[in-house]
Write an enzyme that holds these catalytic residues in place. Structure first.
Site, PDB file in Angstrom:
ATOM      1  CE  LYS A   7      14.716   3.410 -20.876  1.00  0.00           C
ATOM      2  NZ  LYS A   7      14.329   2.959 -22.219  1.00  0.00           N
ATOM      3  CE  LYS A  60      14.846  -0.268 -19.365  1.00  0.00           C
ATOM      4  NZ  LYS A  60      14.514  -0.026 -20.731  1.00  0.00           N
TER       5      LYS A  60
HETATM    6  C1  PBG Z   1      15.115   1.879 -25.238  1.00  0.00           C
HETATM    7  C2  PBG Z   1      15.137   0.732 -24.307  1.00  0.00           C
HETATM    8  C3  PBG Z   1      16.254   0.354 -23.547  1.00  0.00           C
HETATM    9  C4  PBG Z   1      15.884  -0.763 -22.812  1.00  0.00           C
HETATM   10  C5  PBG Z   1      14.565  -1.054 -23.126  1.00  0.00           C
HETATM   11  N1  PBG Z   1      14.103  -0.113 -24.045  1.00  0.00           N
HETATM   12  C6  PBG Z   1      17.624   0.877 -23.534  1.00  0.00           C
HETATM   13  C7  PBG Z   1      17.852   2.314 -23.515  1.00  0.00           C
HETATM   14  O1  PBG Z   1      17.053   3.100 -23.008  1.00  0.00           O
HETATM   15  O2  PBG Z   1      18.889   2.697 -24.042  1.00  0.00           O
HETATM   16  C8  PBG Z   1      16.815  -1.451 -21.869  1.00  0.00           C
HETATM   17  C9  PBG Z   1      16.451  -2.802 -21.409  1.00  0.00           C
HETATM   18  C10 PBG Z   1      17.572  -3.537 -20.782  1.00  0.00           C
HETATM   19  O3  PBG Z   1      18.683  -3.014 -20.549  1.00  0.00           O
HETATM   20  O4  PBG Z   1      17.355  -4.717 -20.489  1.00  0.00           O
HETATM   21  N2  PBG Z   1      13.901   2.349 -25.650  1.00  0.00           N
END
Ligand code: PBG
Length: 327
Positions: free
Chosen positions: A196, A249
């Site tokens: 991520k 991601k």
């Molecule tokens: C945070 C989380 C995020 C997303 C999913 N879980 C955002 C972040 O890390 O700030 C993002 C998903 C998206 O942008 O569609 N645990």
């Protein structure tokens, strides 16, 4: 010209193109991320994500019912928590009667065959807007992992089929696996957000949950977009700790990472087509700059072609409708 090979022969008609298509996509491979809020009969638009809404659980059940009819049967649930319930300890995250566990119970009851995936991270519950507990401006790893493990057990008890840690703390997959097993939840799977990245493409999601970090950024836990080896290392670590599925991601700016991880691991690979990727297409379409449906279809096939076995996407239902229209 005297040509032995004329590749255009296989592009002459739609039927021939379908015959030789290398990549296939079905609604069964799509996971629909949804936002749930408190209340009854409530739906709120998310301005940065045209077409996406936060729903109270009763309306969410209706949306899920429609999606299931379209063949989309897997859902990633994110709770929009009232500001008054957020604090520095993110204590609402471990409330077994909180919005998320209650929604999961209700949905599992109504749709036993659906696959419910819950998010494991503290940001929706944290007054600091970070995925972990903050002390002196630092995101504390081990203490956060303890809370995440409790959270995972609560979600499993509520009926989650898969828990999905999206927090990027070290060692959380192993700790969650151990906690689940200790409580008898051997069958609850873990989808690890393994690679991520710290990404600008999460902007609209943070509006959806009102969860933007109150200070700094997430670069001390989410990954640096300049790195590839690190993604492989994270994926392998998560698998060693017990991840059943690993995720990359965002998706579109990271197709190379999806491809490499798919090549290197033997567990299924998921990709998250995130909020900003969705918003860009919707914004360009609204501005008359391109055909949004075609851009959606092309993007999702690209993610699949790169090697994703499943895709989390806000387009899930729209894509399922498009696939049906092609029958
Ligand atoms: C945070 C989380 C995020 C997303 C999913 N879980 C955002 C972040 O890390 O700030 C993002 C998903 C998206 O942008 O569609 N645990």
């Amino acid at each position: 010209m005297k040509l032995t090979q004329r590749p255009r022969r296989l592009r002459r008609s739609q039927v021939i193109r379908d015959l030789v298509a290398e990549t296939h996509l079905t609604p069964a491979e799509l996971i629909w991320p949804v936002f749930v809020m408190e209340g009854k009969n409530q739906a709120e638009k998310i301005t940065t994500m045209p077409g996406v809404k936060r729903f109270s659980s009763d309306l969410l059940a209706q949306e899920i019912s429609k999606a299931m009819k379209m063949g989309v049967k897997s859902f990633a649930l994110f709770p929009a928590i009232n500001d008054s319930l957020k604090n520095s300890q993110a204590s609402e995250a471990v409330n077994a009667n909180g919005l998320l566990p209650n929604t999961v119970k209700m949905l599992k009851d109504r749709f036993p065959e659906a696959c419910l995936i819950t998010d494991i991270a503290l940001d929706p519950f944290s007054s600091d807007g970070h995925d972990g507990i903050v002390k002196n401006g630092e995101i504390i790893n081990d203490e956060t992992v303890e809370i995440l493990s409790k959270m995972a057990v609560i979600h499993a008890q509520a009926g989650a089929d898969i828990v999905a840690p999206s927090d990027m703390m070290d060692g959380r997959v192993g700790a969650i696996r151990q906690a689940l097993d200790q409580e008898g939840w051997h069958q609850t799977a873990i989808l690890a957000y393994a690679a991520k990245y710290a990404s600008a493409f999460y902007g609209p999601f943070r509006e959806a949950l009102n969860s933007a970090p109150k200070f700094g950024d997430k670069k001390t836990y989410q990954m640096d977009f300049r790195n590839t080896d690190e993604a492989l290392r994270e994926a392998k670590l998560d698998i060693r700790e017990g991840a059943d599925i690993v995720m990359v991601k965002p998706a579109l700016a990271y197709l190379d990472i999806i491809q490499k991880i798919k090549h290197e691991v033997s567990v299924p690979v998921a990709a998250y087509n995130v909020s900003g990727e969705y918003a860009m297409i919707k914004a360009a379409e609204a501005a008359g700059m391109m055909d949004g449906t075609k851009a959606m279809v092309e993007s999702l096939y690209a993610i699949k072609r790169a090697g994703a076995d499943m895709i989390l996407t806000y387009f899930a239902v729209e894509m399922a409708e498009w696939l049906e229209s092609q029958q």
